[in-house]
Design an enzyme around this catalytic site. Structure first.
Site, PDB file in Angstrom:
ATOM      1  N   ASN A 110     123.414 -36.831 -26.976  1.00  0.00           N
ATOM      2  CA  ASN A 110     124.508 -37.539 -26.294  1.00  0.00           C
ATOM      3  C   ASN A 110     125.871 -37.248 -26.932  1.00  0.00           C
ATOM      4  O   ASN A 110     126.843 -36.966 -26.224  1.00  0.00           O
ATOM      5  CB  ASN A 110     124.243 -39.052 -26.286  1.00  0.00           C
ATOM      6  CG  ASN A 110     122.980 -39.394 -25.518  1.00  0.00           C
ATOM      7  OD1 ASN A 110     122.384 -38.519 -24.880  1.00  0.00           O
ATOM      8  ND2 ASN A 110     122.550 -40.646 -25.583  1.00  0.00           N
ATOM      9  N   HIS A 156     158.815 -30.171   9.549  1.00  0.00           N
ATOM     10  CA  HIS A 156     157.952 -30.327  10.739  1.00  0.00           C
ATOM     11  C   HIS A 156     157.567 -28.968  11.332  1.00  0.00           C
ATOM     12  O   HIS A 156     157.313 -28.855  12.531  1.00  0.00           O
ATOM     13  CB  HIS A 156     158.628 -31.165  11.827  1.00  0.00           C
ATOM     14  CG  HIS A 156     159.249 -32.423  11.316  1.00  0.00           C
ATOM     15  ND1 HIS A 156     158.548 -33.606  11.189  1.00  0.00           N
ATOM     16  CD2 HIS A 156     160.504 -32.675  10.847  1.00  0.00           C
ATOM     17  CE1 HIS A 156     159.364 -34.542  10.694  1.00  0.00           C
ATOM     18  NE2 HIS A 156     160.548 -33.998  10.473  1.00  0.00           N
ATOM     19  N   SER A 277     139.104  -6.555  11.094  1.00  0.00           N
ATOM     20  CA  SER A 277     138.134  -7.190  11.982  1.00  0.00           C
ATOM     21  C   SER A 277     137.084  -6.161  12.364  1.00  0.00           C
ATOM     22  O   SER A 277     137.392  -4.979  12.518  1.00  0.00           O
ATOM     23  CB  SER A 277     138.866  -7.693  13.230  1.00  0.00           C
ATOM     24  OG  SER A 277     137.991  -7.735  14.332  1.00  0.00           O
ATOM     25  N   LYS A 283     143.541  -5.464  13.688  1.00  0.00           N
ATOM     26  CA  LYS A 283     143.716  -6.676  12.879  1.00  0.00           C
ATOM     27  C   LYS A 283     143.844  -6.385  11.381  1.00  0.00           C
ATOM     28  O   LYS A 283     143.207  -5.502  10.844  1.00  0.00           O
ATOM     29  CB  LYS A 283     142.523  -7.621  13.073  1.00  0.00           C
ATOM     30  CG  LYS A 283     142.447  -8.294  14.424  1.00  0.00           C
ATOM     31  CD  LYS A 283     143.596  -9.255  14.711  1.00  0.00           C
ATOM     32  CE  LYS A 283     143.506 -10.551  13.940  1.00  0.00           C
ATOM     33  NZ  LYS A 283     142.353 -11.370  14.326  1.00  0.00           N
ATOM     34  N   GLU A 290     143.637 -17.319   3.040  1.00  0.00           N
ATOM     35  CA  GLU A 290     142.797 -18.300   3.735  1.00  0.00           C
ATOM     36  C   GLU A 290     141.715 -18.843   2.802  1.00  0.00           C
ATOM     37  O   GLU A 290     141.358 -20.023   2.863  1.00  0.00           O
ATOM     38  CB  GLU A 290     142.163 -17.668   4.972  1.00  0.00           C
ATOM     39  CG  GLU A 290     143.189 -17.425   6.066  1.00  0.00           C
ATOM     40  CD  GLU A 290     142.649 -16.587   7.226  1.00  0.00           C
ATOM     41  OE1 GLU A 290     143.180 -16.717   8.326  1.00  0.00           O
ATOM     42  OE2 GLU A 290     141.710 -15.797   7.024  1.00  0.00           O
TER      43      GLU A 290
HETATM   44  N1  ARG Z   1     121.545 -32.325 -20.592  1.00  0.00           N
HETATM   45  C1  ARG Z   1     122.068 -33.605 -20.927  1.00  0.00           C
HETATM   46  C2  ARG Z   1     123.423 -33.823 -20.251  1.00  0.00           C
HETATM   47  O1  ARG Z   1     124.016 -32.895 -19.896  1.00  0.00           O
HETATM   48  C3  ARG Z   1     122.248 -33.710 -22.392  1.00  0.00           C
HETATM   49  C4  ARG Z   1     122.142 -35.083 -22.920  1.00  0.00           C
HETATM   50  C5  ARG Z   1     120.742 -35.553 -22.845  1.00  0.00           C
HETATM   51  N2  ARG Z   1     120.597 -36.854 -23.406  1.00  0.00           N
HETATM   52  C6  ARG Z   1     119.515 -37.613 -23.198  1.00  0.00           C
HETATM   53  N3  ARG Z   1     119.529 -38.782 -23.735  1.00  0.00           N
HETATM   54  N4  ARG Z   1     118.524 -37.217 -22.453  1.00  0.00           N
HETATM   55  O2  ARG Z   1     123.860 -34.921 -20.053  1.00  0.00           O
END
Ligand code: ARG
Length: 461
Positions: A110, A156, A277, A283, A290
């Site tokens: 995390n 406009h 085209s 064209k 675009e």
């Molecule tokens: N692949 C996860 C993400 O991108 C990484 C973190 C995973 N954490 C966990 N507690 N499973 O968020």
């Protein structure tokens, strides 16, 4: 092998792997992940988790992986790992055995992924600022090349008042300058380091968070571990920057598509940025422009998508957040491509200055001038506006421009109109009368052009 197998007896289903695995896309974070791991290995060595020799072996192996990542030589396709974090750990363990298995001490995926993604956002912001500077330079040089061209300005999508071509170019330069500075703001705000926040509550090891932040180029550590692992506002801000800048690009593209149309005929685009085209041999279509306009949909969609993903999440980390990456990778890549192709388009532009001037003269773009002329003779502006409107009506009835009307015809609407009205109605006169700061007159436009030329010369050295 999964990083979390111990408490499981059964394996993951194939379908679960398909929905859960992120290696197919988070492999783009390989270099950030490895760099973060190098710094982490130093931090846990200092905290007494690794011996000096273990740390050195890890750092050496990680440097080897980093070189491979940067050369595009890591074999992701042949890997069965869940994500980039387990991929790197597996590679280390394969080389170093138990030493590789020590690296994750005190760390969670995390705080790891939040750190990786912040590094990625920072690097891409800097790259995109560079891209924007390049586009700015292309516009400024185009303005310089065609500095004397005057074309109609629109409101406009009706011809309103003539403007100098450099004035049009520099309008977009102003927008792209703000895009650059908007990312500058983001870079300041996001530059805090999540590493050391653990899964959500911090880590028990004596990690010097100031030091790791500094070694990874952050200004400081994130101040709250819950926030550090669970917010993605820096990604949202990047996507907002991308969306706003794509909106600017798209408006520029739209202007140029119109300028390039058979009806306007103000400019021609190079063969290198147009296509033909399959049916109509004559064209030559403005596809690049675009596509710039068209790609806004997916970039805006990424911003919207991530906002919706984040809105109902309880603190702290939830797997929903894995959905933060693909949209951001795609949006940033598309934005980069659009900026680069916009440079090529601008470089390829050839202006038809006669056609531009002719169109600027048509459409009664000098009607405001006639009103201002009458103001100069003491007529209140509202009355002058009315008289000028009547003159336009009379000219329309005769199929003429205002300046093609005889003095007699004009005087039917106001006896104050004299011979001296004719020079006032000339194209250059009415453009250059707007000699106010920020206006389209010669002096302010050439001053702005000089300023922007100096700015790009500065940026290039
Ligand atoms: N692949 C996860 C993400 O991108 C990484 C973190 C995973 N954490 C966990 N507690 N499973 O968020």
């Amino acid at each position: 092998m999964a990083l979390w197998g111990g408490r499981f007896q059964g394996g993951s289903s194939d379908m679960f792997r398909q929905v859960n695995d992120s290696l197919p896309f988070d492999q783009h974070l390989a270099s950030q992940d490895i760099r973060g791991s190098i710094i982490w290995s130093r931090a846990i060595a200092k905290a007494g988790v690794l011996t000096e020799s273990e740390q050195q072996q890890l750092e050496q192996a990680l440097n080897g992986l980093l070189a491979k990542a940067e050369a595009g030589e890591l074999d992701f396709a042949g890997s069965n790992e869940e994500d980039i974090h387990s991929f790197v750990e597996a590679a280390l363990t394969e080389q170093l055995g138990d030493i590789g298995r020590k690296l994750h001490t005190g760390r969670s995926r995390n705080d790891q992924v939040a750190t990786d993604f912040r590094l990625w956002v920072r690097e891409h912001c800097q790259q995109l600022q560079q891209d924007l500077r390049q586009l700015k330079a292309a516009l400024v040089k185009s303005a310089e090349r065609h500095q004397h061209v005057i074309l109609p300005g629109y409101t406009h999508l009706q011809r309103a008042q003539p403007v100098r071509y450099p004035h049009w170019c520099l309008a977009y330069v102003e927008m792209f300058k703000r895009d650059i500075s908007r990312m500058g703001d983001l870079l300041v705000r996001m530059n805090q380091c999540p590493l050391g926040s653990g899964a959500l509550a911090g880590t028990v090891y004596a990690i010097d968070r100031q030091e790791i932040a500094q070694q990874l180029g952050f200004d400081s550590p994130c101040l709250n571990s819950l926030d550090a692992v669970s917010d993605r506002d820096y990604v949202l801000e990047l996507l907002f920057c991308a969306s706003t800048s794509m909106m600017h690009l798209s408006r520029m593209a739209e202007d140029m598509i119109f300028f390039n149309s058979g009806e306007a005929g103000f400019l021609r685009l190079g063969d290198n940025v147009t296509s033909g085209s399959s049916l109509m041999p004559q064209k030559k279509n403005p596809d690049a422009l675009e596509l710039i306009r068209g790609k806004c949909g997916r970039v805006f969609g990424s911003l919207q998508g991530l906002l919706v993903t984040m809105k109902g999440l309880p603190l702290a980390y939830n797997k929903d957040m894995q959905e933060d990456k693909e949209g951001a990778f795609d949006a940033v890549n598309q934005w980069h491509i659009c900026l680069m192709i916009a440079c090529e388009v601008i470089d390829s532009v050839e202006l038809n200055s006669d056609r531009c001037a002719q169109a600027a003269r048509e459409g009664y773009a000098n009607a405001t001038e006639l009103a201002d002329y009458l103001v100069g003779k003491g007529v209140p502006f509202r009355t002058a506006h009315d008289i000028s409107g009547q003159v336009v009506l009379a000219a329309l009835a005769q199929g003429k421009a205002i300046e093609e009307l005889s003095l007699e015809d004009m005087q039917k609407h106001s006896a104050l109109i004299g011979e001296d009205v004719y020079p006032v109605l000339q194209l250059e006169y009415l453009v250059d009368k707007r000699n106010i700061l920020g206006g389209t007159g010669k002096d302010p436009v050439f001053m702005a052009l000089k300023r922007e030329l100096a700015a790009i010369a500065d940026e290039q050295c």
